[in-house]
Design a protein around this motif. Structure first.
Motif, short mmCIF file in Angstrom:
data_model
loop_
_atom_site.label_atom_id
_atom_site.label_comp_id
_atom_site.label_asym_id
_atom_site.label_seq_id
_atom_site.Cartn_x
_atom_site.Cartn_y
_atom_site.Cartn_z
N UNK A 161 0.73 -1.35 0.19
CA UNK A 161 0.03 -0.10 0.12
C UNK A 161 0.77 1.28 0.04
N UNK A 162 1.83 1.17 0.77
CA UNK A 162 2.68 2.44 0.82
C UNK A 162 3.49 2.57 -0.40
N UNK A 163 3.74 1.64 -0.97
CA UNK A 163 4.73 1.49 -2.15
C UNK A 163 3.77 2.10 -3.61
N UNK A 164 2.54 1.77 -3.34
CA UNK A 164 1.60 2.16 -4.34
C UNK A 164 0.96 3.49 -4.13
N UNK A 165 1.14 4.15 -2.90
CA UNK A 165 0.89 5.53 -2.87
C UNK A 165 2.26 6.15 -3.16
N UNK A 166 3.30 5.69 -2.88
CA UNK A 166 4.29 6.62 -3.40
C UNK A 166 4.50 6.46 -4.74
N UNK A 167 3.88 5.51 -5.57
CA UNK A 167 4.06 5.40 -7.13
C UNK A 167 3.13 6.59 -7.47
N UNK A 168 1.86 6.50 -6.90
CA UNK A 168 0.70 7.25 -7.30
C UNK A 168 1.24 9.08 -7.32
N UNK A 169 1.98 9.13 -6.03
CA UNK A 169 2.49 10.50 -5.74
C UNK A 169 3.25 10.92 -6.69
N UNK A 170 4.18 10.19 -7.22
CA UNK A 170 5.27 10.35 -8.40
C UNK A 170 4.80 10.18 -9.85
N UNK A 172 3.92 7.48 -11.23
CA UNK A 172 4.35 6.23 -11.89
C UNK A 172 3.33 5.12 -11.86
N UNK A 173 3.76 4.33 -12.70
CA UNK A 173 2.88 3.05 -12.69
C UNK A 173 3.18 2.01 -11.33
N UNK A 174 2.42 1.62 -10.69
CA UNK A 174 3.00 0.50 -9.63
C UNK A 174 3.09 -0.75 -10.25
N UNK A 175 4.33 -1.17 -10.07
CA UNK A 175 4.27 -2.58 -10.32
C UNK A 175 5.12 -3.42 -9.43
N UNK A 176 4.45 -4.33 -8.50
CA UNK A 176 5.11 -5.10 -7.48
C UNK A 176 6.32 -6.01 -7.95
N UNK A 177 7.06 -6.17 -7.08
CA UNK A 177 8.27 -7.01 -7.04
C UNK A 177 7.66 -8.49 -7.29
N UNK A 178 7.87 -9.38 -8.34
CA UNK A 178 7.24 -10.54 -8.61
C UNK A 178 8.23 -11.50 -8.52
N UNK A 179 8.12 -12.68 -7.59
CA UNK A 179 9.18 -13.76 -7.58
C UNK A 179 9.06 -14.93 -8.77
N UNK A 180 9.88 -15.68 -8.77
CA UNK A 180 10.12 -16.82 -9.97
C UNK A 180 8.65 -17.33 -10.08
N UNK A 181 7.91 -17.62 -9.29
CA UNK A 181 6.56 -18.13 -9.56
C UNK A 181 5.59 -17.14 -10.08
N UNK A 182 5.78 -15.74 -10.21
CA UNK A 182 4.82 -14.72 -10.70
C UNK A 182 3.97 -13.98 -9.53
N UNK A 183 4.17 -14.58 -8.12
CA UNK A 183 3.65 -13.98 -7.32
C UNK A 183 4.09 -12.75 -6.63
N UNK A 184 3.42 -11.90 -5.96
CA UNK A 184 4.04 -11.01 -5.30
C UNK A 184 4.12 -11.39 -4.02
N UNK A 185 4.94 -10.68 -3.18
CA UNK A 185 4.98 -10.93 -1.65
C UNK A 185 3.82 -11.21 -0.90
N UNK A 186 2.76 -10.37 -1.20
CA UNK A 186 1.44 -10.37 -0.63
C UNK A 186 0.62 -11.75 -0.77
N UNK A 187 0.85 -11.77 -2.31
CA UNK A 187 -0.06 -13.05 -2.95
C UNK A 187 0.41 -14.44 -2.23
N UNK A 188 2.04 -14.51 -2.24
CA UNK A 188 2.76 -15.56 -1.97
C UNK A 188 2.27 -15.89 -0.35
N UNK A 189 2.23 -15.01 0.34
CA UNK A 189 1.84 -15.14 1.82
C UNK A 189 0.51 -15.76 2.08
N UNK A 190 -0.49 -15.28 1.12
CA UNK A 190 -1.90 -15.47 1.01
C UNK A 190 -2.01 -16.89 0.57
N UNK A 191 -1.33 -17.37 -0.29
CA UNK A 191 -1.61 -18.59 -0.79
C UNK A 191 -0.64 -19.90 -0.20
#
Length: 200
Positions: A161-170, A172-191
Motif C-alpha cells: 500500500x505504501x509503495x502504491x501510494x508513493x508511485x501514485x504521488x510520483x 508512476x505505474x506501480x509494479x510490485x516485485x514478482x518472484x520466480x513463480x509470478x507471485x508478489x510478496x502478499x500473494x505468496x503469503x496469502x497462498x
C-alpha cells in the motif's frame, strides 16, 4: 446381525426378542457393574505399561474420558477405563477402583495438553512418565507458524500500500516485485497457508 434382521428371516417378534435378550439371555440385569455403568467402567485386566488418556464425545455431545492400553493398538482388551465427563476428580475416583499395584506398574502415559489430564495422571499413575500427545504439539506448532504468516502478510499488504501510494504521488505505474513463480510478496503469503505444511 440385528433382531430386526432375524424378524425378517425367521418371522419372530423382534421387539420381544430384544427385550428377552436384554432382560434374560445377556445377564444385563444381574451384571455387577450395572449400578455405576452409566458413570464409569474400569477393566483392570487390560492395564499395561503404556497407556493413553484422552477425552472424546461419543454421543449427543456428551464428553467421556477414556484410558486405553497403547500396546493393544485399539484391538481386543484395549480399554482400561471409560468415565462420563472430564472433571479430574470424577476420573480419579473411578480409576481408584483399579488396584494400586496395577496403577504403579504403568511406566508411561500419553496425554493431551490439559491441566485436568495432567492432574489425573499425576494422582493415579504416580510412577509413570508423562508424554504429550504429538498431535497437540503439531497443532501448537502449526498455529504458531500460521500466526507468523498472518503477521508477515499484513506487513506485506502495508508495504504494498505504501509503495502504491508513493508511485501514485510520483505519477508512476506501480509494479510490485514478482518472484520466480509470478507471485508478489502478499500473494505468496496469502497462498502459502497449506504450502508451509506440505512434506517435500
Amino acid at each position: 446381525m440385528t433382531c430386526r434382521t432375524l424378524d425378517d428371516f425367521y418371522h419372530i417378534d423382534a421387539s420381544t426378542l430384544e427385550k428377552q435378550y436384554k432382560d434374560v439371555l445377556s445377564g444385563y440385569r444381574t451384571w455387577e457393574e450395572l449400578s455405576h455403568a452409566d458413570d464409569w467402567l474400569v477393566f483392570p485386566d487390560n492395564i499395561g505399561p503404556n497407556l493413553a488418556i484422552d477425552e472424546t464425545s461419543l454421543s449427543n455431545g456428551n464428553l467421556y474420558t477414556i484410558v486405553t492400553n497403547r500396546d493393544r493398538h485399539c484391538r481386543e482388551m484395549c480399554l482400561v477405563a471409560i468415565v462420563a465427563g472430564v472433571k479430574s476428580e470424577t476420573v480419579i475416583a473411578a480409576l481408584r477402583h483399579i488396584p494400586e499395584d496395577l496403577l504403579d506398574r504403568v511406566e508411561e502415559v500419553t496425554l493431551a495438553l490439559s491441566d485436568s489430564m495432567r492432574k489425573i495422571v499425576r494422582s493415579c499413575f504416580r510412577k509413570a512418565s508423562r508424554v504429550i500427545d504429538r498431535f497437540h504439539i503439531q497443532k501448537l506448532a502449526c498455529d504458531a507458524v500460521q500466526e507468523m504468516r498472518i503477521k508477515l502478510r499484513w506487513d506485506a499488504i502495508q508495504e504494498a500500500n505504501e509503495e502504491m501510494e508513493e508511485a501514485k504521488l510520483n505519477g508512476e505505474l506501480y509494479l510490485p516485485v514478482r518472484y520466480e513463480n509470478g507471485d508478489s510478496k502478499k500473494e505468496l503469503l496469502a497462498r502459502s497457508r497449506y504450502l508451509l505444511f506440505k512434506s517435500s
